[in-house]
Design a protein around this motif. Structure first.
Motif, PDB file in Angstrom:
ATOM      1  N   ASP A  82      -3.449 -14.790  13.966  1.00 26.97           N
ATOM      2  CA  ASP A  82      -2.800 -13.894  14.912  1.00 26.97           C
ATOM      3  C   ASP A  82      -3.600 -14.013  16.205  1.00 26.97           C
ATOM      4  N   LYS A  83      -3.472 -13.062  17.095  1.00 31.65           N
ATOM      5  CA  LYS A  83      -4.174 -13.168  18.372  1.00 31.65           C
ATOM      6  C   LYS A  83      -5.681 -12.958  18.254  1.00 31.65           C
ATOM      7  N   ARG A  84      -6.135 -12.424  17.147  1.00 27.69           N
ATOM      8  CA  ARG A  84      -7.567 -12.183  16.981  1.00 27.69           C
ATOM      9  C   ARG A  84      -8.201 -12.972  15.839  1.00 27.69           C
ATOM     10  N   TRP A  85      -7.489 -13.168  14.747  1.00 29.60           N
ATOM     11  CA  TRP A  85      -8.086 -13.719  13.535  1.00 29.60           C
ATOM     12  C   TRP A  85      -7.450 -15.040  13.136  1.00 29.60           C
ATOM     13  N   LYS A  86      -8.267 -15.920  12.526  1.00 28.70           N
ATOM     14  CA  LYS A  86      -7.787 -17.181  11.967  1.00 28.70           C
ATOM     15  C   LYS A  86      -8.321 -17.322  10.546  1.00 28.70           C
ATOM     16  N   TYR A  87      -7.407 -17.590   9.613  1.00 28.52           N
ATOM     17  CA  TYR A  87      -7.731 -17.802   8.206  1.00 28.52           C
ATOM     18  C   TYR A  87      -7.327 -19.227   7.841  1.00 28.52           C
ATOM     19  N   ILE A  88      -8.266 -20.001   7.278  1.00 32.96           N
ATOM     20  CA  ILE A  88      -8.028 -21.414   6.968  1.00 32.96           C
ATOM     21  C   ILE A  88      -8.328 -21.670   5.498  1.00 32.96           C
ATOM     22  N   ARG A  89      -7.495 -22.466   4.859  1.00 34.50           N
ATOM     23  CA  ARG A  89      -7.658 -22.871   3.452  1.00 34.50           C
ATOM     24  C   ARG A  89      -7.751 -24.397   3.406  1.00 34.50           C
ATOM     25  N   TYR A  90      -8.778 -24.914   2.732  1.00 32.22           N
ATOM     26  CA  TYR A  90      -8.975 -26.362   2.576  1.00 32.22           C
ATOM     27  C   TYR A  90      -8.734 -26.752   1.125  1.00 32.22           C
ATOM     28  N   TYR A  91      -8.151 -27.936   0.932  1.00 32.61           N
ATOM     29  CA  TYR A  91      -7.823 -28.413  -0.408  1.00 32.61           C
ATOM     30  C   TYR A  91      -8.424 -29.794  -0.651  1.00 32.61           C
ATOM     31  N   ALA A  92      -8.797 -30.047  -1.893  1.00 33.32           N
ATOM     32  CA  ALA A  92      -9.367 -31.343  -2.263  1.00 33.32           C
ATOM     33  C   ALA A  92      -8.269 -32.356  -2.556  1.00 33.32           C
ATOM     34  N   GLU A  93      -7.170 -31.903  -3.086  1.00 32.24           N
ATOM     35  CA  GLU A  93      -6.094 -32.796  -3.496  1.00 32.24           C
ATOM     36  C   GLU A  93      -5.063 -32.939  -2.389  1.00 32.24           C
ATOM     37  N   TYR A 103     -12.204 -24.376  -0.309  1.00 28.63           N
ATOM     38  CA  TYR A 103     -13.032 -23.734   0.713  1.00 28.63           C
ATOM     39  C   TYR A 103     -12.124 -22.917   1.612  1.00 28.63           C
ATOM     40  N   GLU A 104     -12.615 -21.759   2.056  1.00 30.50           N
ATOM     41  CA  GLU A 104     -11.847 -20.905   2.962  1.00 30.50           C
ATOM     42  C   GLU A 104     -12.723 -20.492   4.134  1.00 30.50           C
ATOM     43  N   GLU A 105     -12.068 -20.210   5.258  1.00 31.35           N
ATOM     44  CA  GLU A 105     -12.774 -19.738   6.442  1.00 31.35           C
ATOM     45  C   GLU A 105     -12.005 -18.580   7.064  1.00 31.35           C
ATOM     46  N   LEU A 106     -12.740 -17.676   7.687  1.00 34.30           N
ATOM     47  CA  LEU A 106     -12.163 -16.559   8.431  1.00 34.30           C
ATOM     48  C   LEU A 106     -12.953 -16.424   9.721  1.00 34.30           C
ATOM     49  N   TYR A 107     -12.252 -16.432  10.845  1.00 29.84           N
ATOM     50  CA  TYR A 107     -12.916 -16.329  12.138  1.00 29.84           C
ATOM     51  C   TYR A 107     -12.290 -15.234  12.987  1.00 29.84           C
ATOM     52  N   ASP A 108     -13.132 -14.513  13.705  1.00 27.95           N
ATOM     53  CA  ASP A 108     -12.700 -13.599  14.753  1.00 27.95           C
ATOM     54  C   ASP A 108     -12.691 -14.445  16.019  1.00 27.95           C
ATOM     55  N   ILE A 109     -11.524 -14.979  16.388  1.00 35.13           N
ATOM     56  CA  ILE A 109     -11.460 -15.931  17.481  1.00 35.13           C
ATOM     57  C   ILE A 109     -11.570 -15.281  18.863  1.00 35.13           C
ATOM     58  N   VAL A 110     -11.559 -13.961  18.906  1.00 32.22           N
ATOM     59  CA  VAL A 110     -11.803 -13.276  20.177  1.00 32.22           C
ATOM     60  C   VAL A 110     -13.303 -13.241  20.460  1.00 32.22           C
ATOM     61  N   SER A 111     -14.090 -12.804  19.474  1.00 36.34           N
ATOM     62  CA  SER A 111     -15.540 -12.723  19.690  1.00 36.34           C
ATOM     63  C   SER A 111     -16.256 -14.032  19.368  1.00 36.34           C
ATOM     64  N   PRO A 113     -14.816 -17.632  19.792  1.00 32.99           N
ATOM     65  CA  PRO A 113     -13.776 -18.632  20.059  1.00 32.99           C
ATOM     66  C   PRO A 113     -14.155 -20.047  19.618  1.00 32.99           C
ATOM     67  N   GLY A 114     -15.433 -20.319  19.464  1.00 38.27           N
ATOM     68  CA  GLY A 114     -15.869 -21.624  18.992  1.00 38.27           C
ATOM     69  C   GLY A 114     -15.829 -21.759  17.480  1.00 38.27           C
ATOM     70  N   GLU A 115     -15.445 -20.690  16.800  1.00 37.75           N
ATOM     71  CA  GLU A 115     -15.352 -20.653  15.335  1.00 37.75           C
ATOM     72  C   GLU A 115     -16.653 -21.148  14.694  1.00 37.75           C
ATOM     73  N   LEU A 116     -17.748 -20.493  15.071  1.00 33.81           N
ATOM     74  CA  LEU A 116     -19.070 -20.875  14.576  1.00 33.81           C
ATOM     75  C   LEU A 116     -19.546 -20.009  13.422  1.00 33.81           C
ATOM     76  N   HIS A 117     -18.972 -18.807  13.267  1.00 32.68           N
ATOM     77  CA  HIS A 117     -19.446 -17.852  12.264  1.00 32.68           C
ATOM     78  C   HIS A 117     -18.328 -17.529  11.270  1.00 32.68           C
ATOM     79  N   ASN A 118     -18.374 -18.182  10.116  1.00 33.86           N
ATOM     80  CA  ASN A 118     -17.375 -17.974   9.078  1.00 33.86           C
ATOM     81  C   ASN A 118     -17.605 -16.610   8.435  1.00 33.86           C
ATOM     82  N   LEU A 119     -16.610 -15.733   8.517  1.00 36.44           N
ATOM     83  CA  LEU A 119     -16.718 -14.363   8.017  1.00 36.44           C
ATOM     84  C   LEU A 119     -16.024 -14.170   6.668  1.00 36.44           C
ATOM     85  N   ILE A 120     -15.718 -15.258   5.980  1.00 39.05           N
ATOM     86  CA  ILE A 120     -14.937 -15.163   4.739  1.00 39.05           C
ATOM     87  C   ILE A 120     -15.616 -14.277   3.695  1.00 39.05           C
TER      88      ILE A 120
END
Length: 165
Positions: A82-93, A103-111, A113-120
């Protein structure tokens, strides 16, 4: 996305919007300008309102997927944001059979934006993660539908068959 409409009023020229749009919206927008009804099967939405000055949201979430694992190391992924959050899912197959992510990732892309701190694993964002997982599932189902795929699966053998014809 950059859209230029030379016939739009000067008041809308050079305008910026933070609305969530996708490349699949281009065809729907072109049909809208041509006065042609958008087919039910189209997932894209017209951006004409944004181009002409409205700031009404086009959608609440953007869904992204990369279905091709490559020898360059690009994994298969699905993501929703959405405008603030990004949720990503990675698959091996490389299959799309509904397997769990590796593997999963969650980022607060407002605070972040470089997606450096995975909050999952940060439990303070559990409700946000739950909301995004529900949005992911809803959008995945909408994108893929519930019936059989209408395209053929590509395999190495089908490439050989294709080249020999």
């Amino acid at each position: 996305m950059i859209v230029y409409d030379p016939m739009a009023p000067d008041s809308t020229q050079g305008r910026r919007s933070d609305q969530l749009v996708q490349s699949i919206d281009i065809a729907a927008t072109m049909l809208d300008y041509a006065g042609i009804e958008r087919p039910e099967t189209f997932q894209g939405k017209s951006l004409r309102g944004l181009v002409t000055g409205s700031d009404e949201p086009v959608r609440d979430y953007v869904f992204t997927e990369n279905l091709w694992s490559t020898h360059f190391g690009n994994p298969r992924i699905e993501a929703v944001q959405d405008k603030r959050w990004k949720y990503i899912r990675y698959y091996a197959e490389a299959s799309i059979a509904g397997e769990p992510p590796v593997y999963e990732e969650l980022y607060d892309i407002v605070s972040d934006p470089g997606e450096l701190h995975n909050l999952i694993d940060d439990t303070t964002h559990a409700e946000t993660l739950k909301r995004l997982k529900l949005a992911w599932k809803t959008m995945l189902t909408k994108a893929r539908g519930t019936g059989s795929p209408k395209v053929l699966r590509y395999t190495v053998d089908s490439e050989k068959d294709y080249r020999s014809k």
